[in-house]
Design a protein around this motif. Structure first.
Motif, short mmCIF file in Angstrom:
data_model
loop_
_atom_site.label_atom_id
_atom_site.label_comp_id
_atom_site.label_asym_id
_atom_site.label_seq_id
_atom_site.Cartn_x
_atom_site.Cartn_y
_atom_site.Cartn_z
N VAL A 6 9.03 -2.36 8.53
CA VAL A 6 8.20 -1.33 7.88
C VAL A 6 9.07 -0.22 7.28
N ALA A 7 10.00 0.31 8.08
CA ALA A 7 10.79 1.45 7.60
C ALA A 7 11.64 1.09 6.38
N PRO A 8 12.40 -0.02 6.41
CA PRO A 8 13.18 -0.35 5.21
C PRO A 8 12.29 -0.68 4.00
N ALA A 9 11.13 -1.30 4.24
CA ALA A 9 10.24 -1.62 3.11
C ALA A 9 9.86 -0.33 2.38
N GLU A 10 9.40 0.64 3.14
CA GLU A 10 9.01 1.90 2.51
C GLU A 10 10.22 2.60 1.90
N ALA A 11 11.35 2.53 2.61
CA ALA A 11 12.55 3.20 2.11
C ALA A 11 13.00 2.59 0.78
N ALA A 58 10.82 6.93 5.34
CA ALA A 58 9.72 5.98 5.44
C ALA A 58 8.44 6.79 5.64
N SER A 59 7.66 6.86 4.57
CA SER A 59 6.55 7.82 4.50
C SER A 59 5.53 7.70 5.63
N SER A 60 5.26 6.49 6.10
CA SER A 60 4.21 6.34 7.12
C SER A 60 4.73 6.65 8.51
N LEU A 61 6.03 6.95 8.62
CA LEU A 61 6.64 7.20 9.93
C LEU A 61 7.28 8.58 10.03
N ASP A 62 7.74 9.11 8.92
CA ASP A 62 8.46 10.40 8.91
C ASP A 62 7.61 11.52 9.49
N PRO A 93 0.83 -1.21 0.00
CA PRO A 93 0.00 0.00 0.00
C PRO A 93 0.87 1.26 0.00
N ASP A 94 0.54 2.22 -0.85
CA ASP A 94 1.34 3.44 -0.91
C ASP A 94 1.14 4.25 0.37
N PRO A 95 2.20 4.41 1.18
CA PRO A 95 2.03 5.11 2.45
C PRO A 95 1.81 6.62 2.26
N ASP A 96 2.00 7.12 1.06
CA ASP A 96 1.74 8.55 0.83
C ASP A 96 0.25 8.84 0.63
N LEU A 97 -0.53 7.78 0.44
CA LEU A 97 -1.95 7.98 0.15
C LEU A 97 -2.79 7.20 1.15
N ILE A 131 17.90 -0.80 1.96
CA ILE A 131 17.22 -1.08 0.68
C ILE A 131 17.11 -2.60 0.48
N LEU A 132 18.19 -3.29 0.83
CA LEU A 132 18.18 -4.75 0.67
C LEU A 132 17.17 -5.39 1.62
N ILE A 133 17.15 -4.95 2.87
CA ILE A 133 16.19 -5.50 3.83
C ILE A 133 14.78 -5.23 3.34
#
Lengths: 489, 485
Positions: free
Chosen positions: B309-314, B204-208, A287-291, B356-358
């Motif tokens: 979560v953070a590396p996945a988004e990153a 990490a967009s959902s945490l930043d 899921p896109d965390p920006d949206l 990025i690898l994780i």
């Protein structure tokens, strides 16, 4: 009208095969701006002139959903008799390519905005329902241009971020003809709705075609191959034809079909392997965390439902009921919104059935020859209706009507004016006609005798003489009646 | 004469307003400090000329109504600044000059502040010691060999060394609070969505979340007021009325219920941290707050969840750094794929590559359910732990970090021990809550230690109030001596 039988099978030594086809149609959403940015979506702009910082994925840029695109997708879903999902999610589909600036495409994976629906096709062997699996929204990528420079690739991001609807059918299609009818039907529905212009040349409608074959008595689906990004109906049909025969060929040789993605080479008319299932991308959807998830108010869906125009299936039914058309005629006349509007305008002012016949005959032939859309027709609906009425009332004959039609095309004039000024009115006064015919019979006494002696073929000669003498204006029906009467006596 | 740069932001604003000092003289004082503090390696870019111009401009037409009248500020180099190089501490953005200004920094400038320079940070904010920056490690003014924490290490160090009157950082898993704790300053991670993420280089967009780093709680309230806003350009931004945190600051906390979670007492935690926590509890109790023992049972899963979560988004957020449109592009490679490989190999440092690898791994088909999906579920449980307890308590008090600042190089060989530094800070990011780190004491070596106050979503005012009362009664005084110039 006797119905034809469905007959698209491939006969092999080992049996008869049917072809199973499913389509993933990518339809560009009609909207002024892109799915997640304010950039314009106009076609044909100078490369990279319609690109925002979001479309080109600059650091820190964030997508914001364009509400217009959401509404368009809902309307399309409603037009496909589909379930609209109140909860849907935008996901990231991750892969690297030079024309994909973010390194991922924002798409919908597990939770699309539109669920199952159906589309009705009118085939010569009856009507057929094609299931829709889903419709989801996604971003288009940019365009890589490889032929401008020998060692560099150029990238045009004008298309990057434009909203696409991916409409996935169930594997319900069975022939290239059905694919043709399906694409056209989708296009008609979306044009009625104003959600996609359906312009295949400009790439607003493209499709990935999934093809498999199986023996007609098999229940299980065969292994499918996906042919990527075919951009015309003709090429789709050619690709299916080739691919189905290739697969049958393999099975006949006792070989297995391997699931793979193939490309259609339009020059060689063949499909070629692009990548096998083993090399398939792992898109790492998440899921896109920006949206935030897209939650739709039921009220919005209801409001959009109310705002829908009459759709082709309903219009067709109405045309049959109200105008006495047959299924075929109604189908043709609802195939485009503009055509149906034109027809209705004409039908309201003239004979409904005759109007249909003349539209589908002479008018379409003329438009086709001139390469014109009906909205650009040199004959207005009002003038066309008058022409039909002149025929119906017997004022002019069908033959004269064709002449009037030609003049109308050239001049755009009103048919009454043409008929009056050129004195083309049909001679329908029985007394005058009888007088003229009597004269002709008197002048051709020998032929009359021969006719009476049994040479009935001469009837045509007399008709010809009447037409000649009247300058083609004699009412043919009356002429026949009077001639028969006088020749008997 | 007292050195103005020793003062709090509030005092400096008062000096400007009462015309005791001009914006130009103030700015010059900071420039002098910055030039004398090169050893600390806090700045990636300085914008002195521009700052001096802005200061003169302010002095010629002062507007004292603004929240930050004529105040020069240095900011973390993760905020995009118009026409000023923005690197995110990475070689891959070494030459990147944005044409746009992040919403948060724009808010600061609209409130009267101007840019002094861009502060060093861990590469793409990935790190807890500011040792992953392409521009070298930052030194903690507390001690020559000490890390300043991370990832907002340049920010914490610059503030503690009086190189900026206040600053801003970003906090994905503790990147404001941990360096604040290591340098004896105040740091706030606001509720997710309170400050716009638009124009901040994403980790990490959902945490930043961006937040203030200041010398005092009052300063923190002033900065938060100035930087936060609803932003239509960020879909995760919260649409709410502007709050005036500094005006509404109150030091009465009588009757407030403070939760003390048992799960934050971890194995091998230094005695000093425990003592600090006890001290914090006593201060709040003496002020009339009620201490309540609570349990946040899923706390132990927070760190592993965060490191999925953070590396996945990153891994996905950093895919755009491909050398095609901006940033570093390798000259080597015969085709597109090789260009990508070389660009990213040269452009990213080890820690970024590791994450990025994780991230790529945990999102891969076959592993997604076991890692990413599971982590998302645990994240919900962690959030629920907090939600459940916030029906019983007003705020939660914990230590900010399990240790004080460590030595440069001490943990670089052992990523996991480095990650463990975030053990008390990451749960808050996973739950999207606000948390304030307050300087509260020192360990036996004299290094500062912090306590963390966690609040309900959008309850910034309350934790600022508690922090304000705490600050008045704690008597913490930074012992930093200017050894670096």
């Amino acid at each position: 009208m006797s119905k034809e039988k469905f007959d698209y099978f491939i006969n092999g030594e080992k049996g008869k095969y049917e072809v199973i086809i499913g389509l993933e149609v990518h339809a560009q959403v009609l909207s002024n701006s892109k799915l997640f940015s304010g950039s314009s979506t106009k076609f044909g702009a100078h490369p990279n002139n319609q690109v925002s910082l979001i479309d080109s994925a600059f650091p820190g840029m964030l997508p914001v959903i364009n509400e217009e695109c959401i509404k368009q997708a809902i309307k399309t879903g409603l037009g496909l008799n589909a379930k609209i999902n109140n909860y849907s999610v935008f996901d990231r589909k991750n892969y690297f390519y030079a024309d994909l600036p973010q390194g991922y495409q924002i798409s919908q994976y597990k939770n699309p905005i539109v669920g199952e629906g159906k589309v009705l096709l009118d085939m010569p062997y009856g009507s057929k329902e094609i299931g829709i699996e889903r419709l989801h929204l996604e971003q288009d990528a940019g365009k890589s241009i490889h032929d401008m420079d020998p060692s560099n690739t150029y990238v045009d991001l004008n298309r990057s971020g434009i909203a696409l609807m991916e409409i996935v059918s169930k594997p319900d299609l069975r022939s290239p003809d059905e694919v043709n009818a399906y694409i056209k039907k989708l296009r008609t529905i979306m044009r009625y709705l104003g959600t996609c212009d359906g312009n295949m040349q400009e790439g607003s409608l493209r499709a990935d075609v999934n093809v498999s074959v199986r023996k007609t008595d098999d229940k299980k689906l065969g292994t499918r191959c996906e042919i990527k990004n075919v951009n015309s109906i003709k090429f789709m049909q050619m690709a299916i034809e080739y691919e189905a025969n290739r697969q049958v060929g393999l099975l006949e040789e006792g070989k297995k079909i391997s699931q793979e993605t193939r490309l259609f080479d339009t020059k060689k008319n063949e499909t070629r392997s692009m990548r096998s299932k083993e090399d398939a991308h792992d898109y790492r959807y998440f899921p896109d965390p920006d949206l935030l998830p897209l939650k739709l108010e039921q009220q919005l869906i209801e409001d959009l439902k109310k705002s829908l125009p009459e759709l082709p299936d309903n219009k067709k039914e109405r045309f049959i009921k109200d105008y006495g058309l047959n299924s075929y005629e109604a189908n043709v006349l609802v195939s485009e919104k503009e055509i149906s509007n034109y027809y209705e305008e004409v039908a309201k002012l003239s004979d409904k059935k005759l109007a249909a016949t003349w539209m589908m005959g002479d008018l379409f032939a003329m438009l086709n020859e001139k390469g014109l859309n009906i909205s650009k027709s040199p004959i207005s609906a009002k003038n066309f209706a008058e022409l039909i009425q002149s025929i119906k009332s017997g004022e002019i004959s069908g033959r004269i009507a064709k002449e009037v039609f030609e003049i109308m095309v050239e001049s755009g004039d009103n048919p009454k004016k043409i008929i009056d000024s050129k004195d083309m009115k049909q001679q329908s006064d029985p007394k005058e006609l009888e007088k003229m015919i009597k004269d002709i019979l008197t002048k051709n006494k020998d032929k009359v005798d021969q006719y009476k002696a049994g040479k009935e073929k001469l009837f045509g000669f007399f008709v010809g003489q009447v037409m000649k003498s009247s300058g083609g204006k004699a009412n043919p029906q009356l002429t026949n009646e009077i001639l028969k009467k006088l020749l008997k006596g | 004469m007292t050195d103005i740069t020793n003062q709090s932001l509030k005092e400096i604003i008062e000096s400007i307003k009462s015309k005791k000092i001009s914006s130009l003289d103030l700015t010059k004082s900071y420039i002098k400090n910055i030039e004398g503090a090169k050893k600390l390696n806090t700045f990636v870019t300085t914008t002195f000329d521009q700052a001096l111009d802005k200061a003169k401009e302010f002095d010629s037409k002062p507007n004292y109504e603004q929240t930050l009248p004529g105040i020069p500020l240095a900011v973390k180099d993760l905020f995009c600044t118009e026409n000023i190089k923005t690197t995110a501490g990475s070689n891959i953005l070494n030459n990147f000059i944005p044409s746009y200004e992040s919403t948060v920094t724009k808010n600061l400038w609209d409130n009267g502040a101007f840019l002094l320079g861009k502060l060093n940070c861990d590469e793409f904010a990935m790190g807890s010691s500011n040792e992953t920056s392409f521009y070298g490690n930052v030194i903690n003014p507390v001690g020559d060999k000490l890390v300043p924490g991370g990832s907002s290490g340049g920010s914490s160090s610059a503030l503690a060394a009086n190189l900026t009157p206040a600053t801003i950082g970003t906090d994905t898993g503790g990147s404001i609070r941990q360096p604040a704790s290591f340098t004896g300053i105040v740091g706030l991670k606001p509720t997710y969505g309170l400050c716009s993420r638009w124009g901040i280089v994403a980790f990490a967009s959902s945490l930043d979340q961006a937040g203030p780093m200041t010398k005092t709680v009052t300063d923190c309230a002033i900065m938060l007021e100035a930087m936060s806003s609803f932003d239509e350009k960020d879909s995760t931004s919260i649409n709410k009325k502007k709050e005036f945190y500094s005006k509404n600051l109150k030091d009465s906390i009588k009757g407030l219920k403070i939760g003390i979670p048992k799960e934050y007492r971890v194995n091998n935690m230094p005695k000093e941290i425990d003592e600090l926590w006890e001290k914090g509890k006593k201060i709040l109790k003496d002020l009339g707050a009620k201490l309540i023992d609570i349990s946040l049972p899923h706390t132990k899963y927070a760190l592993p969840t965060y490191y999925i979560v953070a590396p996945a988004e990153a891994s996905s957020n950093l895919a755009r750094y491909d050398g095609v449109r901006y940033g570093h592009r390798s000259e080597k490679g015969k085709d597109l794929i090789e260009m990508y490989e070389n660009t990213r190999s040269e452009g990213f440092g080890d820690e970024v590559k590791r994450r990025i690898l994780i991230g790529t791994y945990v999102l891969s088909s076959g592993y997604y359910d076991a890692y990413y999906l599971k982590a998302q579920k645990v994240r919900q449980l962690i959030k629920k732990d907090f939600d459940d307890n916030f029906t019983k308590v007003d705020a939660i008090l914990t230590p900010s970090t399990p240790s004080s600042a460590f030595k440069i190089g001490e943990k670089t060989k052992d990523p996991v021990s480095m990650y463990l530094n975030d053990i008390f800070t990451v749960p808050v990011n996973l739950a999207g809550l606000p948390a304030l780190s307050l300087p509260a004491g020192f360990d036996k070596q004299g290094y500062p230690l912090g306590l963390q106050l966690i609040g309900k979503a959008l309850d910034e005012q309350k934790i600022l109030n508690i922090g304000y009362a705490f600050e008045k009664n704690c008597g913490f005084k930074n012992k930093i001596k200017k050894w670096w110039s």
